[in-house]
Write a protein that holds these residues in place. Structure first.
Motif, short mmCIF file in Angstrom:
data_model
loop_
_atom_site.label_atom_id
_atom_site.label_comp_id
_atom_site.label_asym_id
_atom_site.label_seq_id
_atom_site.Cartn_x
_atom_site.Cartn_y
_atom_site.Cartn_z
N LEU A 1 30.54 36.86 63.97
CA LEU A 1 29.51 36.78 65.00
C LEU A 1 28.50 35.69 64.66
O LEU A 1 28.02 34.98 65.54
N ASN B 1 27.49 32.63 67.11
CA ASN B 1 26.09 32.48 67.50
C ASN B 1 25.56 31.10 67.13
O ASN B 1 24.79 30.50 67.88
N GLN B 2 25.94 30.60 65.98
CA GLN B 2 25.49 29.28 65.53
C GLN B 2 25.97 28.20 66.50
O GLN B 2 25.21 27.33 66.91
N LEU C 1 26.96 28.61 69.66
CA LEU C 1 26.34 28.80 70.97
C LEU C 1 24.90 28.29 70.98
O LEU C 1 24.43 27.76 71.99
N ALA C 2 24.20 28.44 69.87
CA ALA C 2 22.82 27.93 69.78
C ALA C 2 22.80 26.40 69.92
O ALA C 2 21.94 25.85 70.61
#
Length: 133
Positions: free
Chosen positions: A103, A107-108, A110-111
């Motif tokens: 995850l 998340n990294q 997507l950021a």
């Protein structure tokens, strides 16, 4: 690079992928629904062809269209755009990977993708006035 050099490189890439796929020029021509002469001329860098034919060639060689051009010189991009391109590449790899994805990794990426690179703000257009009455 001269145009002729570009055509020769493209032809060499098509030939390499065709051989890796275990196809003869005639077999590829049949699959692509074009002539043997077209495939031969492309592989020798004698002419360019329609995008549709290049797409069908890449499809039947089980390659993405952009893989035909991996040898081509790349445009230098700003750091923010290069980071986005890198993140997109990693994200694509995650989607096709059979291994686990954490995850935190997702998340990294997507950021990075959520950040707007400079110069890409939407253009504000004037509102249309609605006549009343």
């Amino acid at each position: 690079m001269r145009e002729k050099d570009l055509l020769i490189q493209l032809g060499a890439q098509i030939r390499r992928f065709r051989l890796e796929a275990g196809l003869t020029q005639q077999e590829l021509a049949d699959k692509v629904e074009t002539s043997l002469d077209t495939i031969g001329n492309l592989e020798r860098g004698e002419f360019f062809t329609q995008l549709g034919i290049l797409y069908r060639i890449s499809w039947h060689l089980r390659r993405n269209l952009d893989e035909l051009f991996t040898w081509a010189p790349r445009v230098r991009k700003g750091k923010s755009q290069a980071a986005v391109d890198d993140a997109v590449g990693k994200f694509r790899s995650m989607l096709t990977s059979t291994g686990p994805v954490t995850l935190a990794e997702a998340n990294q990426l997507l950021a990075i993708l959520a950040e707007k690179p400079t110069g890409t703000e939407p253009v504000k257009r004037p509102r249309k006035r609605v006549k009343t009455g």
